[in-house]
Design a protein around this motif. Structure first.
Motif, PDB file in Angstrom:
ATOM      1  N   ASN A   1      -1.089  -1.476   9.270  1.00 43.67           N
ATOM      2  CA  ASN A   1      -2.017  -1.185   8.180  1.00 43.67           C
ATOM      3  C   ASN A   1      -2.417   0.280   8.281  1.00 43.67           C
ATOM      4  O   ASN A   1      -2.151   0.947   9.289  1.00 43.67           O
ATOM      5  N   PRO A  31       3.177   1.114   3.066  1.00 46.19           N
ATOM      6  CA  PRO A  31       3.276  -0.170   3.776  1.00 46.19           C
ATOM      7  C   PRO A  31       4.704  -0.398   4.258  1.00 46.19           C
ATOM      8  O   PRO A  31       5.663   0.093   3.645  1.00 46.19           O
ATOM      9  N   ASN A  52      -5.915  -5.788  12.114  1.00 48.48           N
ATOM     10  CA  ASN A  52      -6.958  -5.025  11.425  1.00 48.48           C
ATOM     11  C   ASN A  52      -7.959  -4.383  12.374  1.00 48.48           C
ATOM     12  O   ASN A  52      -8.885  -3.704  11.929  1.00 48.48           O
TER      13      ASN A  52
END
Length: 667
Positions: A246, A273, A70
């Motif tokens: 992501n 995704p 992330n």
């Protein structure tokens, strides 16, 4: 004497003029360090803060170190990494790639005297369960990080004396033009762009792989390539998709695409995704895969088999799994694809977000051995003289930088999931054992590392005054203590509670130089480890691995028994996992036999079709290709009513052909 604010301002101006990012390590109490950087983190700037807690007077985006994926896709003016919470190598290296030129990377840490013995969150989370808990610290890794910081002109400031370094207000080479962020494609990018676009015109089926270190503009280039392909193929029904760990990781591609005023970005490119790719993307659509080394290689292989238009981008050295091992394995697959598909590999070397010889990049690459390459990569098998196995201690690695780089460099080459956090485990993890196979005895100066094996001690797990029912809790699935994978799997899934009472070692990594594989070196290393651990009262050796045909064949060739095949696909490898063990002591041999029998019995309840799907990839095909255990093959085949008995006394070519034909009939 220069003031603190004067120092920060001069350092930032100087860094921006040179196109560099600078590092300041603040060693002392956390409250002191936060106050020192308060005025540098201005309102309106993109400041990234990696910390569990952040004072209210600090301006920035608080991010989590526990999820390195992330941390992609950002651009940071300044970064604060709070090591009072823990030294998380993957997050440290990941977030560093987001810092822009002129920015400062602040590392907040305990006092220099205390930090090496500081028991942090990272080490606690990764430490295996023990009924006599030890203090787990990061002594060797921290000392290495600090030593490399001094070598690469990072600034270390301690609260004890708080000496502010003197920096000349005169910039280096003031007559030279200041560095500026490129406004167009760099020479590197343009060269790759031209090459790929030429391929677009010549080939309808293509697979391009772009490899580069962080900050070289891979994702930005992807946006330009998508637009170029659209210009050549307007109104023909082709759709454009991009996938990555992501959506934030692919943001630079969307930004690049949006810079073209003619591009309708809302329809030009769609993020999906990874798990939805195969169900959505059609055969002739264009699929771009960013940060490919962080995705399951099984998915990448399926995409390359099914789709005709592919562009992969992969980080060569990164937290998410170093691209060297990914390239070796994935490129081997690409070479087997149909000749109708054009396959090309491209490399970017020039930094875009900052200039060359950047202090932050140099520090982290050196500290975490990300540039390491083993010396034996060009070695010919005929040059192997006297293979010699020896144990390598963590202290030896911490004191011998060349040996450490050899070990980690070999792992980078062989395992695409090797990460910076693995280096910390190699240096500091408790119960870790390392064995190396060298070309010649230790006394010889020309001693090349040929293969490496990392092991983690397992068991015994005993009931104690603090955990009086832990064995029963593991058996019943109520507890899953950290580590000790083999005894816990055997106990919970097979009811072999005796496994908890034994002392074992699990092989975490075993790797041979890519150019020296198929020379029996891995088997030589395993055999020597077996002998050494047998003499140290170990009961068994085991390993959990991605259950591919070649790897399964290796373990069977070396006499290891497969005792479990996972029912779910592993998210990293894209394959089922398998567990093998080999008994060393009398009790360990008994455990191996009981586990193998329990595994065989468990397979009888599985339908033939699904059973074969598992076995083809693991045992039977490995027996055919790699001369695996004939006894194991007989045990498997004898379960099926449609197998044409009898079996010969010894496996021969005719018998193997019968097995091959029978397997083909089951498909």
């Amino acid at each position: 004497m220069q003031s603190w604010l004067g120092f920060l301002n001069t350092l930032s101006r100087k860094a921006l003029h040179q196109g560099h990012r600078q590092v300041i390590i603040l060693a002392g109490e956390a409250s002191w360090a936060w106050r020192k950087i308060e005025n540098q983190l201005k309102i309106g700037e993109e400041n990234s803060i990696i910390s569990e807690n952040m004072p209210s007077f600090i301006h920035g985006n608080r991010l989590k170190s526990s999820k390195p994926n992330n941390l992609l896709g950002y651009e940071s003016d300044n970064i604060v990494f709070n090591c009072h919470d823990g030294l998380f190598p993957d997050a440290l290296t990941a977030i560093s790639g987001t810092l822009k030129a002129g920015g400062i990377f602040f590392v907040l840490c305990p006092k220099l005297h205390d930090w090496p013995n500081f028991s942090d969150t990272f080490s606690k989370k990764r430490a295996s369960y023990s009924d006599t808990p030890e203090i787990i610290n990061s002594s060797q890794m921290v000392q290495r990080l600090l030593a490399k910081a001094k070598q690469h002109t990072c600034y270390v400031i301690e609260q004890i004396n708080e000496t502010v370094p003197e920096i000349s207000t005169e910039l280096n080479h003031p007559k030279n033009a200041a560095w500026a962020l490129p406004t167009a494609l760099t020479h590197d990018q343009n060269s790759v762009f031209t090459r790929i676009c030429h391929g677009f015109s010549e080939h309808s089926h293509f697979c391009h792989v772009i490899s580069a270190d962080r900050g070289r503009g891979k994702s930005y280039l992807l946006g330009k390539l998508i637009r170029a392909h659209q210009n050549l193929n307007e109104d023909n029904g082709i759709k454009y998709y991009i996938t990555a760990p992501n959506k934030a990781a692919s943001q630079a591609a969307f930004t690049s695409l949006a810079q073209d005023s003619n591009s309708n970005c809302s329809h030009a490119l769609t993020f999906i995704p990874p798990e939805e790719v195969l169900g959505i993307v059609r055969e002739n659509d264009v699929l771009v895969i960013d940060e490919a080394a962080s995705l399951p290689i099984g998915l990448l292989i399926k995409c390359s088999n099914k789709l005709n238009k592919l562009i992969f981008a992969s980080t060569t050295h990164g937290y998410e799994g170093t691209g060297k091992g990914f390239q070796i394995r994935f490129f081997k697959h690409l070479s087997s694809l149909t000749p109708q598909k054009m396959i090309e590999h491209h490399t970017l070397t020039t930094p875009v977000r900052y200039s060359a010889n950047d202090p932050l990049e140099n520090w982290l690459f050196d500290a975490f051995c990300l540039n390491s390459e083993p010396a034996g990569l060009e070695m010919d098998a005929t040059k192997i003289s006297q293979p010699h196995v020896r144990a390598i201690s963590q202290q030896q690695l911490s004191q011998n930088n060349q040996l450490l780089e050899e070990v980690f460099g070999l792992l980078i080459q062989a395992h695409y999931q090797t990460r910076p956090s693995d280096l910390r485990d190699i240096l500091d993890a408790k119960g870790f054992k390392i064995f190396g196979l060298f070309n010649q005895p230790e006394t010889n100066t020309q001693n090349t590392l040929l293969a490496i094996c990392l092991l983690a001690s397992e068991g015994p797990i005993r009931n104690s005054s603090t955990n009086p029912t832990i064995q029963e809790d593991i058996l019943n699935g109520l507890r899953r203590p950290k580590g000790h994978l083999t005894p816990q799997v055997l106990t919970h899934h097979m009811g072999l509670q005796e496994a908890l009472k034994l002392k074992g070692a699990r092989i975490i990594r075993i790797a041979t130089l890519p150019n020296l594989q198929q020379q029996n070196l891995g088997s030589t290393l395993l055999s020597a480890i077996k002998e050494q651990l047998s003499g140290q009262q170990y009961d068994y050796l085991g390993s959990s691995y991605a259950n591919t045909e070649d790897v399964s064949g290796f373990w069977q060739k070396n006499g290891y028994s497969c005792v479990r095949i996972g029912s779910k696909l592993d998210s990293a490898s894209g394959t089922h996992s398998a567990l093998v063990i080999k008994g060393l002591s009398r009790e360990g041999i008994t455990l191996e036999q009981e586990a193998r029998n329990a595994f065989i019995e468990s397979q009888k309840d599985i339908k033939l079709r699904s059973d074969l799907t598992e076995l083809e990839d693991s045992v039977l095909n490995s027996f055919l290709v790699h001369r695996g255990s004939y006894e194991t093959a007989k045990q498997i085949l004898s379960r099926f009513d449609n197998w044409p008995l009898p079996f010969p006394k010894k496996a021969n070519a005719e018998f193997k052909q019968r097995v091959f034909n029978w397997l083909e009939e089951q498909k």
